[in-house]
Enzyme design. Structure first.
Site, PDB file in Angstrom:
ATOM      1  CB  VAL A   1      -1.299   8.998   1.910  1.00 56.75           C
ATOM      2  CG1 VAL A   1      -0.126   9.531   2.608  1.00 56.75           C
ATOM      3  CG2 VAL A   1      -1.186   7.510   2.505  1.00 56.75           C
TER       4      VAL A   1
ATOM      5  CG  ASP B   1       2.055  -5.128  -0.094  1.00 54.13           C
ATOM      6  OD1 ASP B   1       2.231  -5.355  -1.428  1.00 54.13           O
ATOM      7  OD2 ASP B   1       1.385  -4.046   0.006  1.00 54.13           O
TER       8      ASP B   1
END
Length: 1008
Positions: free
Chosen positions: A724, A841
């Site tokens: 990212v 998650d």
């Protein structure tokens, strides 16, 4: 003398004998000692080899593995007391990465090998086959790949063999049938194929078998009937076909038989309950089974779970449930039990003796008849009752009020008539009530306001009359209220517009409501959708409506509103769909609307005038509708409107100062005019389809430029399959987060598609927004895929809890607010998305904080869409993250909303204690859950709460109140993270309790 000589010789011989015996003893002893030393050195070297292949040890599990300690004192190592040889290696849940050294095969005295819940990769070394003393192998929940080693047949003493939740391929090796002591064989969540081999029937010592979620295919071998010691069978999601062999029913010791999610056909033997009397769990859901559900199931007196949903069972339901005293979970939905006989619902009577019953799911079973009064005699423990989608008629018995334990009641899509009984107000634990799509008449009982804990109330599509009871204002935890498509009249009561908890939907469409829209509507600051269409509402649209700054969907069409749209609506930049058609609205279309991110706008059949804008939503004629406004001009050519009249070019030039004054005046006028556009006429609810969503497109080159060539300086995060970067989009100078997928990593592409699909389905203020996606090629011609998110300037919750980046830490109140945000997002995903979405998650690194410290749940790469056949749900392994994934996933259970609840519970405990679930203090039986539980028992809440959270310095009374709030919060975390999925707290209840705790904190001095 001569007579004594023999005696002296004998004595001398004895001395010589003893001397040589001593030499031999010492020599032998030295040899043995040398041998032991050599054996110890072999173990020592094997352990060092094990350590050398570990590439990551995040929690320092192997820190003690050095020369300062004897290897028998190393963490995770157990040695025998006599020979000091390694007998057990236990390193579960240590976050270890790397490969497993083949030298482990030299630990010749090894009896137990526990390496579960780590990240070991590559193949399982075949050298393990040397360990003939080995009894236990636990390598589950890792990343082992390749085939199962073919030569572990040397492990003749193996009793427990667990390889679940890895990436193993190939077929089940035949040598497994040669392990004479094997009792537990678990290989679920891998990619094993090749069918269930018949030789498995030769493992007569086997007691438990699990191959859940492997694409093994084929049928169940008849040889399984030879496994006379078998007690537990788990074969869910194995793509099995054919019938269940009759020999299975001869396994009289069976306690658990779970075969869900296959393609099994045929019927069940009538005597199944007699043949398998010890069953505690029978799960055959999601198959193609037919015929009667045998009444002999009544003989399974120890049965606790009966799951037979999503099959084609038919005929009358004749099980005598009164014999099943321990049953707590019954799910028979989506079958064809209906026979239209008068006593079809008689079986309800037999449920009255099931005092432990908590869950009763009977939806879409084709039942026809009246609900018997005995429904009120069901267990006080009953929390879930679903009779939706049948052909039930008649009145709803007033005895329904006896079910005081109910948290979820679903009676929708039936033919129920008469009044809604006032006794429904006795269900004060109710969190969701669905009575929609029936023929209930009369007024809504005033007692419904007693449901103070309800989150979702659905009374849509009935024949309800009279006014909306103001007592609904007492439902201070309600998030969604559906009263649409009834015959309600009168004014909208201010009380329901003053419910700050309303955050999902307020649906009042298609009624006979009249009067003006109260100004209190602006108090609904958290509301996402407001449906007021098809009523007789009149007057001006109140300017206070702009207070609904979380609103995404607004439908006020088909009413009698007049005047202009208030200028204050310019602040409602979150609107996605807006319909004001079929009213008497007038004025011009404001220019600020073309700056909104509207996807659908309907201004039809009003009295708007002037020029139609051509930017934003107005740039695409299919996204808005202006039909029936005869005074409009300009806009797109395809609209066919006349050109707007221009100014006379021959007039005398106007002085500059006059032009300036005119511009200023025009700006003032424009700022006071509201414009609303829409795509087409909507009669009621927003379309669920989002397949035509419009969003900006970006190229690889644009993202390359935005991130300065994906430079390390802009790297803000890195995961297993993505990186990212922070960037600035050139066209609007806004910061974004660019998630670049590593497509060479297995599963990365599916994660990309899954996350795009999730974004397509969800819209909630506490869910991270994807701005766009990029599917292109990079400068080397490789596939390139990325997701562009809104940038979260305050980083992740992980940073705030564990990083030293932030000088200040979160206060208790901030932590509660963050937990409310996360719980609200989960509530939306589980209960209001169609289909429901499981995140899979949930952890602090996936919770991001914006400028206002509002928490956003992100990363839907592992998400699951319940009730669909999408290939996105067909992943071979979904483990979540160690420490946050629920224990049942490791035992073969399917992904479920209760799994997310477990993760949330662990996350809550981490937020409040400041310790993650894999902290190095949590070993040898101590877990984060147990750590907090012990503190609560010992009234030591402040001892386990993060010191940075406790900053209040006030009176002793106030400190005590804070401690009570802390204890209440931790109890929620413990309830959510209990091992039993059915005992975990409902997410709606979590939201309600956290709001209550927040209210209590804000009433304490220093927390205003």
């Amino acid at each position: 003398m001569n007579s004594r000589q023999p005696t002296c010789l004998s004595f001398s011989s004895l001395i010589v004998f003893l001397y040589y015996s001593l030499v031999i003893f010492l020599t032998t002893n030295a040899t043995i000692s040398s041998s032991y030393h050599h054996g110890n050195e072999t173990d020592h070297l094997a352990l060092l080899s094990f350590k050398s292949l570990i590439t990551l040890d995040p929690y320092g599990a192997l820190t003690s593995w050095n020369t300062s300690f004897h290897f028998c004192d190393w963490n995770g190592v157990t040695c025998g007391k006599r020979h000091k040889r390694v007998t057990a290696l236990r390193l579960d849940s240590q976050g270890l990465e790397g490969s497993l050294s083949p030298h482990v095969g030299n630990l010749s005295f090894l009896r137990e090998l526990w390496l579960r819940n780590n990240s070991f990769q590559k193949t399982i070394p075949h050298e393990l086959g040397r360990l003939f003393r080995l009894r236990v192998i636990r390598l589950d929940s890792n990343k082992f790949s390749g085939v199962i080693p073919a030569n572990l047949s040397g492990c003749l003493n193996l009793e427990t063999f667990v390889l679940g939740s890895n990436e193993l391929v190939g077929s089940i090796p035949k040598y497994i049938s040669l392990l004479p002591k094997l009792t537990i064989l678990v290989m679920q969540y891998n990619r094993l194929e090749g069918g269930l081999p018949s030789f498995l029937g030769n493992i007569t010592s086997l007691e438990a078998l699990s191959l859940v979620e492997n694409p093994v295919g084929g049928s169940i071998p008849d040889t399984f009937g030879q496994l006379n010691n078998l007690k537990e069978i788990y074969l869910g999601g194995c793509n099995l076909t054919g019938t269940i062999p009759l020999s299975i029913y001869n396994l009289s010791l069976l306690t658990i038989l779970t075969l869900p999610g296959n393609q099994l056909t045929g019927s069940l033997p009538p005597a199944i309950g007699t043949m398998l009397p010890h069953l505690t769990e029978l799960q055959l859901r999601e198959n193609q089974l037919i015929g009667l559900l045998p009444p002999s199931i009544s003989n399974c007196s120890k049965l606790t779970i009966l799951e037979m949903g999503n099959n084609s069972f038919s005929g009358k339901l004749t099980i005598d449930f009164s014999k099943l005293r321990d049953i707590y979970y019954i799910s028979l939905h989506y079958n064809q039990f209906g026979t239209a006989e008068m006593d079809e619902m008689k079986f309800i009577d037999s449920l009255n003796n099931c005092s432990k019953l908590e869950f009763l799911e009977l939806s879409y079973c084709n039942f026809e008849g009246a609900i018997p009064r005995s429904i009120g005699n069901l267990s006080y423990q009953l929390s879930f009752l679903n009779l939706q989608g049948n052909k039930l008629y008649g009145n709803l018995p007033s005895s329904i009020g006896n079910l005081v334990g109910l948290t979820d009641l679903s009676l929708g899509f039936n033919r129920l008539t008469g009044n809604i009984p006032s006794t429904i107000g006795m269900l004060q634990n109710l969190q969701s009530g669905w009575l929609n799509e029936n023929q209930f008449s009369g007024s809504i009982p005033d007692a419904i306001g007693n449901l103070s804990g309800i989150s979702v109330l659905v009374l849509s599509s009935n024949k309800l009359e009279g006014v909306i009871p103001s007592s609904l204002g007492n439902c201070y935890r309600i998030q969604a209220l559906f009263l649409d498509n009834n015959r309600l009249s009168g004014k909208i009561p201010k009380q329901i517009l003053q419910l700050p908890s309303l955050s999902i939907l307020l649906a009042l469409s298609q009624n006979n409501l009249s009067g003006s829209l109260p100004s209190e509507v602006g108090d609904l600051k958290m509301l996402s959708s407001l449906h007021l269409s098809n009523n007789y509402l009149s007057g001006n649209i109140p300017s206070s409506l702009s207070g609904c700054n979380s609103l995404s969907y607004l439908y006020i069409n088909d009413n009698l509103f007049h005047g202009t749209l208030p200028p204050s609506l310019s602040s409602m930049r979150g609107l996605v769909e807006l319909d004001v058609s079929h009213n008497n609205l007038s004025g011009q279309i404001p220019r600020f609307l073309d700056g909104f991110s509207l996807q659908a706008l309907n201004l039809s059949f009003n009295d708007f005038e002037g020029e139609v804008p051509s930017k934003g939503v107005f740039a695409n004629a299919s996204d808005f509708s202006i039909t029936g406004n005869t005074k409009l001009c300009g806009g797109l050519l395809e609209l066919g409107l006349p050109k707007c009249k221009g100014k006379n070019k021959h007039k005398r030039r106007i002085p500059v100062f006059v032009i300036v004054l005119m511009i200023v005046s025009m700006l003032l006028v424009v700022s006071c005019i509201v414009y609303v556009l829409f795509k087409k006429k909507r009669k009621d609810q927003p379309s669920q389809s989002t397949t035509n969503e419009q969003f900006m497109k970006v190229s690889f080159d644009q993202l390359l430029k935005a991130t300065d060539g994906f430079s390390e300086a802009n790297l803000i995060g890195k995961g297993g399959s993505s990186s990212v970067y922070k960037g600035v989009l050139e066209h609007d100078d806004r910061f974004v987060a660019v998630k670049v997928l590593h497509l060479q990593i297995q599963g990365a592409y599916k994660n990309f598609i899954r996350e795009c699909e999730a974004w397509r389905r969800i819209r909630h203020r506490n869910l991270l927004k994807i701005i766009t996606s990029c599917s292109s090629v990079d400068f080397q011609g490789n596939d390139f895929k990325a997701l562009v998110y809104e940038f979260m300037p305050n980083g992740s919750l992980q940073d705030w809890l564990h990083s030293k980046v932030h000088a200040s830490r979160l206060s208790i109140l901030q932590r509660i607010n963050v937990l409310i945000d996360i719980a609200s997002a989960l509530d939306y995903l589980h209960n209001f998305c169609v289909p429901a979405i499981i995140h899979c998650d949930l952890k602090p690194s996936n919770i991001l904080l914006d400028d206002d410290m509002l928490a956003h749940v992100g990363d839907f790469g592992l998400a699951r869409f319940l009730g669909t056949d999408s290939y996105l749900n067909s992943s071979s392994v979904v483990k979540g993250t160690i420490g946050y994934a629920p224990p049942e996933y490791g035992l073969g259970s399917e992904m479920s909303s209760s799994g997310d609840i477990y993760s949330f519970g662990i996350l809550l405990l981490e937020v409040m204690t400041g310790k993650n679930p894999t902290h190095d203090i949590f070993n040898e039986g101590l877990s984060l859950h147990k750590f907090v539980s012990i503190a609560l028992v010992n009234h030591a809440v402040t001892d386990v709460t993060d010191n940075d959270a406790i900053s209040l310095q006030s009176t002793e009374e106030d400190v005590k109140k804070v401690e009570e709030c802390l204890a209440s919060t931790l109890k929620i975390g413990l309830s959510c993270s209990t091992d039993s999925p059915t005992q975990r707290m409902k997410i709606e209840n979590v939201v309600r309790k956290l709001h209550h705790i927040k209210d209590a904190l804000q009433n304490i001095q220093g927390y205003q």
